[in-house]
Design a protein around this motif. Structure first.
Motif, short mmCIF file in Angstrom:
data_model
loop_
_atom_site.label_atom_id
_atom_site.label_comp_id
_atom_site.label_asym_id
_atom_site.label_seq_id
_atom_site.Cartn_x
_atom_site.Cartn_y
_atom_site.Cartn_z
N ILE A 28 0.93 -1.17 -0.13
CA ILE A 28 0.01 -0.09 0.02
C ILE A 28 0.87 1.35 0.05
CG2 ILE A 28 -1.65 1.43 1.38
CD1 ILE A 28 -2.82 -1.17 2.48
N ILE A 29 1.99 1.18 0.80
CA ILE A 29 2.88 2.37 0.88
C ILE A 29 3.55 2.62 -0.50
CG2 ILE A 29 4.96 3.35 2.07
CD1 ILE A 29 4.16 2.17 4.58
N ALA A 30 3.81 1.55 -0.93
CA ALA A 30 4.53 1.51 -2.50
C ALA A 30 3.59 2.06 -3.60
CB ALA A 30 4.99 0.36 -2.71
N GLU A 31 2.53 1.75 -3.37
CA GLU A 31 1.25 2.07 -4.38
C GLU A 31 1.00 3.68 -4.18
OE1 GLU A 31 -3.33 1.71 -5.16
OE2 GLU A 31 -2.32 -0.15 -4.52
N PRO A 74 14.38 13.67 -6.08
CA PRO A 74 15.17 12.54 -6.95
C PRO A 74 16.24 12.13 -5.91
CG PRO A 74 15.44 14.75 -7.69
CD PRO A 74 14.32 15.11 -6.84
N GLY A 75 16.86 12.93 -4.78
CA GLY A 75 17.78 12.62 -4.27
C GLY A 75 17.53 11.45 -3.30
N LEU A 76 16.29 11.41 -2.80
CA LEU A 76 15.71 10.42 -1.92
C LEU A 76 15.41 9.44 -2.72
CD1 LEU A 76 13.43 12.45 0.70
CD2 LEU A 76 15.58 11.27 1.17
N CYS A 77 15.01 9.34 -3.82
CA CYS A 77 14.69 8.26 -4.76
C CYS A 77 15.95 7.37 -5.02
CB CYS A 77 14.05 8.62 -6.19
SG CYS A 77 12.47 9.12 -5.79
N ALA A 78 16.96 8.34 -5.32
CA ALA A 78 18.48 7.75 -5.56
C ALA A 78 18.96 6.95 -4.28
CB ALA A 78 19.70 8.75 -6.07
N LEU A 79 18.49 7.57 -3.00
CA LEU A 79 18.99 6.79 -2.06
C LEU A 79 18.33 5.43 -1.73
CD1 LEU A 79 20.61 6.93 0.70
CD2 LEU A 79 18.35 8.09 1.66
N LEU A 80 17.05 5.61 -1.96
CA LEU A 80 16.14 4.42 -1.93
C LEU A 80 16.53 3.27 -3.00
CD1 LEU A 80 13.93 2.93 0.05
CD2 LEU A 80 12.17 4.13 -1.62
N LEU A 81 16.69 3.88 -4.13
CA LEU A 81 17.21 2.80 -5.08
C LEU A 81 18.72 1.98 -4.96
CD1 LEU A 81 16.72 1.49 -7.86
CD2 LEU A 81 17.99 3.55 -8.94
N GLY A 82 19.51 2.92 -3.95
CA GLY A 82 20.75 2.38 -3.81
C GLY A 82 20.47 1.42 -2.50
N ILE A 83 19.93 1.62 -1.79
CA ILE A 83 19.57 0.66 -0.63
C ILE A 83 18.80 -0.58 -1.13
CG2 ILE A 83 17.91 0.35 1.28
CD1 ILE A 83 18.08 3.40 2.08
N CYS A 84 17.85 -0.42 -2.14
CA CYS A 84 17.33 -1.79 -2.71
C CYS A 84 18.39 -2.50 -3.33
CB CYS A 84 16.21 -1.42 -3.94
SG CYS A 84 14.70 -0.50 -3.17
N TYR A 85 19.44 -2.00 -4.08
CA TYR A 85 20.39 -2.53 -4.73
C TYR A 85 21.31 -3.23 -3.64
CZ TYR A 85 24.32 -3.57 -7.66
OH TYR A 85 25.54 -4.34 -8.45
N GLU A 86 21.64 -2.56 -2.64
CA GLU A 86 22.53 -3.01 -1.62
C GLU A 86 22.24 -3.99 -0.85
OE1 GLU A 86 26.07 -2.71 0.81
OE2 GLU A 86 25.38 -1.74 -1.15
N PHE A 87 20.65 -4.29 -0.57
CA PHE A 87 20.26 -5.45 0.23
C PHE A 87 19.24 -6.18 -0.53
CE2 PHE A 87 21.32 -1.70 3.05
CZ PHE A 87 22.28 -2.54 4.07
N ASN A 88 19.26 -6.25 -1.84
CA ASN A 88 18.61 -7.24 -2.45
C ASN A 88 19.33 -8.62 -2.66
OD1 ASN A 88 16.64 -8.35 -4.21
ND2 ASN A 88 17.58 -7.39 -6.01
N SER A 147 10.21 0.58 -10.79
CA SER A 147 9.80 1.55 -11.78
C SER A 147 9.40 2.79 -11.34
CB SER A 147 8.82 0.83 -12.63
OG SER A 147 7.66 0.42 -11.84
N VAL A 148 8.93 2.90 -10.09
CA VAL A 148 8.66 4.10 -9.57
C VAL A 148 9.91 5.06 -9.23
CG1 VAL A 148 7.42 5.19 -7.44
CG2 VAL A 148 6.40 3.11 -8.39
N LEU A 149 10.79 4.40 -8.59
CA LEU A 149 12.14 5.24 -8.30
C LEU A 149 12.71 5.58 -9.64
CD1 LEU A 149 13.24 2.92 -5.58
CD2 LEU A 149 11.96 4.95 -5.22
#
Length: 825
Positions: A524-527, A598-612, A581-583
């Motif tokens: 829900i939060i992602a949506e 965009p800065g926070l989106c980049a941070l969140l994308l990096g976290i997703c890549y780091e801990f995937n 896709s959202v990020l």
């Protein structure tokens, strides 16, 4: 009359000769000599007093030594000359607002030796009104000019402490007011003087003044007395320990009408919760709360300060106290809250509309935790003014959020709260909506977001991030939360914008009967994040609407960043919910004007890549080429720019609420108060960001098959091993705690057994002593019987001998027995 005429002629000199002020002062100084009459010295001092205002420099240069001599010799003897010389010295030492250095120079001359100051303290004991008042005024001036020197003389003056206590006991209001002002200056930054006055009974005198002035309803006198009490206690652990042992300590809260012995489940009296307020009373109550806060924040017995903590909660959550006092109450609560907010029951109140705060409705009792969350999410009085973003209102709500953060800092507390939101095990239904969940998943409406809903969602994300931060157990439980779908209304329905920007098409009514599969909270939060980013990118969105959407986007991403950190399973769920896709789309926005998004989106994308690190549809190999197309340097630059944003840099441990910039608010379309404030981040997220953003930046350059940069070059197996070891440590910690509890129980049982055995031992010892005494008595009786038997035997022998001598017959057995006895012998 003749006296004044003679004095005038003496000062005027020969007829027709012009007299300068210096000449007049010189002649008056000559009359200050101890050789002159007391009346002449008095007249000279009075004349110098009149000249001191206009000829301050000349009087100070010529007459000051003589005036000091008069102070030392005559002030205690004659009240009139004492009053005159004190007033003259006060004029000479007064700095007149700091316009010149004459006052400081004269002060240095006056305090060059200790005798004038010792005399001044002795004059405070004089009961004459004018002498005592003038001495207080001069002392106040000297403290203002050279406080440390005067404090040193006070500690060596024989009459120092006693004189201050004497003026505090004066019944004359003007004397007492001036005395309180002097005490405030005298105790400033001097722990020794604070201790001396404490043991002289200053606390009792000050609280007596407060009571006589009407308590918190008093005026400036009460304020000054409370300021003195605060000054004597703050940063003085010795005085704090002494004050704890006095009868005054437990009744401090009673000054604001809260009983000191209020039990945990007893409601606060209505006269405490509902009071009438003016500016002076607010100041007085603030000082009392500051005094209580000294003890709440210090180390000591929790039982002693528990009533003060309860008082702060009552003020903040269940009273009509002014907002500024509620903020102070929340900030005075200790960071290490060691009492359960769920056990404290409060009775909130609501103002009756259109009664100007004169009538109030009593609401149902609620736990302090529920009231705290309600205050955070909706503001005072159940969101009565929730749509207004005043700086004071937002500071109150963020202060409540800080208290919540401190309360859930222990992992067992945060896990228990999150676990309460999870559906029962084995149940396929969704769980009930709590106020926190409701604010967290509020459906996004078309058009301008409602300010009250935006703020509620912002604060809800902060509260929920406090529950999840650094708690793998809480994150695991949060993945299982399945909230019930929020009821859609005309004003708050799920908002969907087609790609061509056309109005949304209403679905057929029969489709409403079909029930979708329940979504997890993370989905829900992602949506909602996707919808908020889509809404802010519409061409017809005004600057103010974009700023509202940005607040929501920043809040969602702040929560997700802390949720997904070191949680591969949550990362997998977020990516499978369309988060990638959202990020990527948000980072690719070329018309982006706000650097935060965009800065926070980049941070969140990096976290997703780091801990995937968990197996799933989207792997690190899937994300790696996307990072290449976006550009690693571009991503790092986006993160760096967000760090330089003023809204990010302005956040501190005590600075969360920011003033809303006026240029960013349109002048038409929506009226906004000029004192409107806003919130973007809390300090916990800023600290999280500063601690981990470098790890994210390094992770962008890591190959998909390389070890996680957050594990300092360790392999993926090592990372999993570390995670498993953490679980083992946590389990062992729980086992240790369980064993410690068992050890305490066994120790208590052993202590009871030892106590019982000691009792039995004492009983046996008593019985043994009694038996021994009885045995001794029996032995004594036996000895007496043996003696008696021996006497009887000897008598029998004697009788037999007599019978033989008399020729009487004696039985043979008796003779044989006697012979045997003789042979034995």
């Amino acid at each position: 009359m003749e006296f004044f005429s003679q004095t005038y002629v003496a000062l005027r000199g020969p007829t027709g000769q012009i007299q300068t002020p210096a000449d007049t002062i010189g002649k008056l100084v000559g009359r200050l000599s101890p050789a002159t009459l007391l009346a002449d010295r008095r007249a000279a001092v009075l004349s110098l007093k009149g000249l001191a205002r206009d000829c301050k420099e000349d009087v100070g240069n010529q007459a000051l030594p003589g005036l000091i001599e008069v102070l030392a010799n005559d002030a205690e003897v004659d009240a009139d000359i004492g009053k005159a010389v004190l007033e003259t010295l006060n004029i000479l030492c007064d700095e007149e607002g700091g316009s010149s250095s004459l006052g400081f120079r004269n002060t240095d001359t006056l305090i060059a030796q200790e005798k004038p100051l010792h005399t001044l303290f002795a004059l405070l004991k004089d009961n004459n009104f004018y002498t005592r008042f003038s001495a207080l005024q001069l002392l106040s001036t000297l403290l203002q000019n050279r406080r440390q020197a005067v404090q040193g003389y006070f500690l060596t003056a024989p009459a120092g402490p006693g004189s201050i206590i004497a003026v505090l006991e004066d019944k004359r209001e003007i004397i007492r007011n001036e005395a309180i002002s002097v005490v405030q200056a005298l105790i400033s930054q001097s722990a020794e003087i604070q201790k001396v006055l404490t043991f002289e009974g200053a606390f009792e005198r000050l609280f007596g003044t407060i009571t006589s002035e009407g308590g918190v309803e008093g005026g400036m006198v009460t304020q000054g007395a409370l300021a003195c009490v605060d000054g004597m206690l703050r940063f003085n652990s010795s005085n704090q320990g002494y004050f704890r042992e006095t009868p005054l300590f437990p009744i401090v809260s009673q000054l604001i009408l809260l009983p000191p012995n209020l039990r945990l489940n007893d409601p606060a009296p209505q006269e405490f919760a509902l009071q009438f307020w003016d500016e002076q009373k607010v100041t007085n109550v603030s000082l009392i709360m500051g005094i209580m806060g000294i003890f709440v924040g210090s180390k000591g017995s929790n039982a002693e300060v528990a009533p003060f903590s309860r008082c702060f909660l009552e003020i903040a959550l269940a009273s009509n106290f002014p907002t500024v006092l509620k903020i102070q109450a929340l900030r005075l609560l200790p960071p290490n809250i060691n009492f359960s907010l769920t056990d404290i029951i409060l009775t909130p109140y609501m103002p009756v509309p259109e009664t100007n705060g004169e009538e109030w409705d009593r609401l149902e009792p609620a736990s302090a935790l529920d009231a705290l969350v309600e205050l955070t999410l909706h503001g005072e009085y159940n969101g009565l003014d929730g749509s207004k973003r005043t700086k004071e209102g937002l500071e109150l709500r963020t202060s409540a959020a800080t208290v919540f953060e401190n309360f859930v800092r222990r992992e067992e507390v945060s896990f228990a709260i999150v676990q309460g939101m999870v559906p029962p095990e084995g149940s396929h239904t969704t769980n009930n909506i709590t106020p926190l969940l409701h604010a967290l998943i509020l459906p996004l409406a078309s058009g301008t977001p409602e300010p009250a809903n935006v703020t509620a969602t912002q604060l809800a994300t902060m509260l929920f991030s406090h529950l999840l931060r650094s708690s793998p157990r809480a994150k695991g439980a949060a993945r299982l939360i399945m909230p019930e779908p929020a009821s859609a209304t005309a004003d708050s329905s799920a908002f969907f914008v087609p790609a061509d920007g056309a109005p949304p098409i209403e679905p057929p009514q029969e489709e409403d009967l079909e029930k979708d599969d329940p979504q997890s909270l993370l989905q829900i939060i992602a949506e909602n994040l996707s919808l908020a980013l889509l809404s802010r990118s519409r061409a017809d969105t005004s600057d103010r609407e974009i700023r509202e959407w940005d607040r929501l986007v920043v809040s969602y991403m702040s929560l997700l960043s802390q949720w997904l950190w070191e949680d591969p399973k949550s990362v997998r769920d977020f990516l499978e919910a369309g988060g990638l896709s959202v990020l990527v789309e948000a980072i690719n926005q070329t018309s982006e004007v706000d650097t935060l998004v965009p800065g926070l989106c980049a941070l969140l994308l990096g976290i997703c890549y780091e801990f995937n690190r968990d197996a799933g549809e989207i792997t690190r190999r899937t994300i790696y080429p996307i990072l290449g197309r976006l550009g690693v340097d571009n991503l790092i630059g986006q993160i760096t720019r967000s760090r330089e944003d003023d809204r990010f840099r302005a956040i501190g441990p005590d600075t969360i609420v920011l003033t809303c910039p006026q240029p960013a608010i349109p002048t038409s379309g929506h009226a906004v108060s000029r004192d409107e404030a806003e919130i973007w981040f809390d300090w916990a997220f800023v600290d999280f960001w500063k601690s981990n953003y470098y790890t994210v930046q390094r992770g962008f350059s890591t190959e998909p098959d390389q070890a996680s940069s957050s594990s300092s070059g360790q392999s993926a197996e090592s990372v999993m091993l570390i995670a498993s070891l953490r679980d083992v440590i946590r389990n062992q910690s729980e086992e240790v705690e369980a064993l410690q509890r068992k050890l305490k129980e066994a120790t208590a049982a052993h202590a009871k057994e030892v106590s019982d055995l000691k009792g039995q031992l004492q009983s046996v010892s008593s019985q043994l002593q009694a038996s021994d005494d009885k045995r001794k008595e029996v032995e004594k009786e036996q000895e007496d019987l043996l003696v008696l038997l021996d006497e009887v035997t000897n008598k029998r022998k004697s009788d037999k001998a007599k019978m033989r001598n008399a020729g009487l017959e004696v039985s043979d057995d008796e003779d044989d027995e006697e012979d045997d006895d003789e042979e034995d012998e």
